[in-house]
Design an enzyme around this catalytic site. Structure first.
Site, short mmCIF file in Angstrom:
data_model
loop_
_atom_site.label_atom_id
_atom_site.label_comp_id
_atom_site.label_asym_id
_atom_site.label_seq_id
_atom_site.Cartn_x
_atom_site.Cartn_y
_atom_site.Cartn_z
N HIS A 128 -9.25 -6.73 2.85
CA HIS A 128 -9.34 -5.28 2.98
C HIS A 128 -10.45 -4.81 2.04
CE1 HIS A 128 -8.14 -1.06 2.38
NE2 HIS A 128 -7.41 -1.17 3.47
N ASP A 206 -3.62 -9.57 -3.49
CA ASP A 206 -3.40 -8.28 -2.83
C ASP A 206 -2.09 -8.38 -2.06
OD1 ASP A 206 -3.31 -6.16 -1.11
OD2 ASP A 206 -5.39 -6.33 -0.44
N GLN A 209 0.35 -5.80 1.92
CA GLN A 209 1.07 -6.03 3.18
C GLN A 209 2.26 -6.97 3.01
OE1 GLN A 209 0.73 -4.41 5.92
NE2 GLN A 209 -1.19 -3.36 5.48
N LYS A 232 3.46 1.71 1.16
CA LYS A 232 3.64 0.70 2.21
C LYS A 232 4.97 -0.03 2.04
CE LYS A 232 -1.31 -0.28 2.49
NZ LYS A 232 -1.82 0.24 3.75
N CYS A 372 -10.24 -1.22 7.86
CA CYS A 372 -10.85 -1.38 6.52
C CYS A 372 -11.14 -2.85 6.24
CB CYS A 372 -9.98 -0.79 5.42
SG CYS A 372 -9.82 0.97 5.54
#
Ligand code: PLP
Length: 414
Positions: A128, A206, A209, A232, A372
């Site tokens: 991303h 990261d 998600q 999220k 993104c």
């Protein structure tokens, strides 16, 4: 929330915990499949924030009046809750940020002074932008090399084995996504962590998600830094986390300066507060932090293993349903077992934006665009894709509505 729920068996009961899901959309039941962009909020999170504003709201770490003390205790407790949730040692390893993007910007600034010209940072072609652009800028400012693990079209993942050849004494940081927000693959972090640490480099992950989809334990995974967003994971916007190993956080300089992050200030010099407050200058996102703590409580009520297997069943249903239509390209690993909750696809002759508009007419919300992740779109040789992404409240009937909508689009755009 005290009772344990099951994501797989309590579909409609779970939905009832989310007020917005009872909303009609263009005369249809709302089918919300844009959870990769942001998840909806359960009543428990909304009421925790509402009640904090109504009963305990004040600034933190500043007053000695009761309200400020109560607010400080609640805000610090939210840090402890997050620490416990991701297996961190203590709140000293948990910095509240405004989200994943803020976490990466902060981290890249905190690390600035540790780099020398010619050092290397490795990311991947599937990141991303928030785990790419801050490193790009840092590399340009400091004369660093930025290298990329390439996309592997055979597996729909990354060329993991190439990392072994790329990594060297010059590599200082490897920063990778845990779950791809386009391809849905799950990175083999344990293996990567060993390789990275064997080369005395640091692993930044990261988890935007993954944090609401997979169980996370930073110590077991061997992660040095972890970034994620509250919104999220069923929490509020403008909340997020940068986890960092305490010994690293202790040695790093703050990214931002101001009130509250200092111990002592003279006109010419300042010293820093204890962890994690040295990285949280000014008035922090207090109520958002409380909401994030409530989101953690919500997720605790569902064993993450259950959420993962629920989303895998939904994934299998969606992949089967879409594939059965024909003329559909699905991006990422071909087995639902290797994916987590994110399904990007294209329909032959139908632009993703047109598909999304048509689905919207039937109350089905999906994302369309580059997500993104423009360099990944280039690698996939597409300008955009559609993306359906799942959550704890997604049911097979939501997928049936998606598949029916795609089928309708195919008849219109033949
Ligand atoms: C994998 C990944 N990383 C980072 C981000 C950025 O998150 P935020 O916009 O909350 O900062 C996203 C958001 O879509 C994402 O999916």
């Amino acid at each position: 929330m005290k009772t344990r729920a099951s994501a797989s068996s309590n579909g409609s009961r779970t939905r009832n915990l989310f007020p917005i899901l009872s909303r009609k959309m263009r005369g249809h039941p709302l089918v919300y499949l844009d959870n990769g962009a942001t998840t909806q909020k359960p009543s428990s999170v909304l009421s925790a924030m509402d009640s904090f504003y109504k009963k305990s709201y004040a600034n933190v770490h500043r007053g000695i009046h009761t309200l400020s003390e109560e607010a400080t205790v609640a805000y610090e407790h939210a840090h402890e809750n997050v620490a416990d949730f991701i297996g961190a040692s203590s709140l000293r390893e948990i910095v509240f940020t405004r989200g994943t993007t803020d976490s990466f910007n902060m981290l890249s600034r905190m690390l600035t002074q540790t780099f020398s010209r010619g050092d290397e940072i490795i990311v991947s072609q599937a990141e991303h932008h928030s785990n790419l652009v801050p490193w790009q800028q840092l590399a340009q400012q400091k004369g660093l090399k930025l290298s990329f693990i390439p996309y592997d079209s055979r597996t729909g993942e990354l060329h993991w084995e190439k990392l072994e050849k790329m990594i060297s004494k010059k590599t200082k940081v490897v920063s990778l996504t845990h779950v791809s927000n386009v391809l849905g693959f799950i990175s083999p972090l344990k293996k990567i962590s060993k390789l990275v640490h064997d080369h005395n480099a640091l692993l930044s992950v990261d988890a935007a998600q993954s944090v609401a989809r997979l169980p996370i334990n930073v110590k077991k995974m061997g992660v040095d830094f972890l970034s994620f967003s509250g919104h999220k994971m069923y929490g509020p916007t403008a909340s997020g986390v940068l986890y960092g190993r305490e010994d690293l956080f202790s040695s790093l300089e703050p990214a931002y300066y101001g009130g509250d992050m200092v111990r002592e200030v003279t006109l010419n010099k300042s010293t820093w507060n204890d962890l994690p407050w040295k990285f949280e200058p000014g008035t922090p996102p207090i109520v958002e932090g409380i909401g994030l703590g409530a989101a953690v409580d919500f997720l605790r009520a569902y064993p993450l293993e259950d959420i993962f297997s629920h989303e895998k069943k939904i994934m299998a249903h969606a992949m089967n349903g879409l594939s059965s239509l024909g003329n559909i390209t699905i991006y990422g690993p071909s087995s639902p077992e290797q994916r987590a909750g994110v399904l990007a696809f294209n329909v032959k002759h139908v632009h993703a934006h047109d598909l999304s508009s048509l689905l919207n007419e039937d109350g089905v919300a999906i994302r369309a665009g580059h997500h993104c992740a423009m360099p990944l779109m280039t690698a996939l040789n597409i300008p955009a894709s559609a993306r359906a992404s799942f959550a704890v409240y997604t049911e097979k009937s939501d997928i049936d509505a998606l598949v029916e909508g795609v089928r309708k689009a195919q008849t219109i755009f033949k």
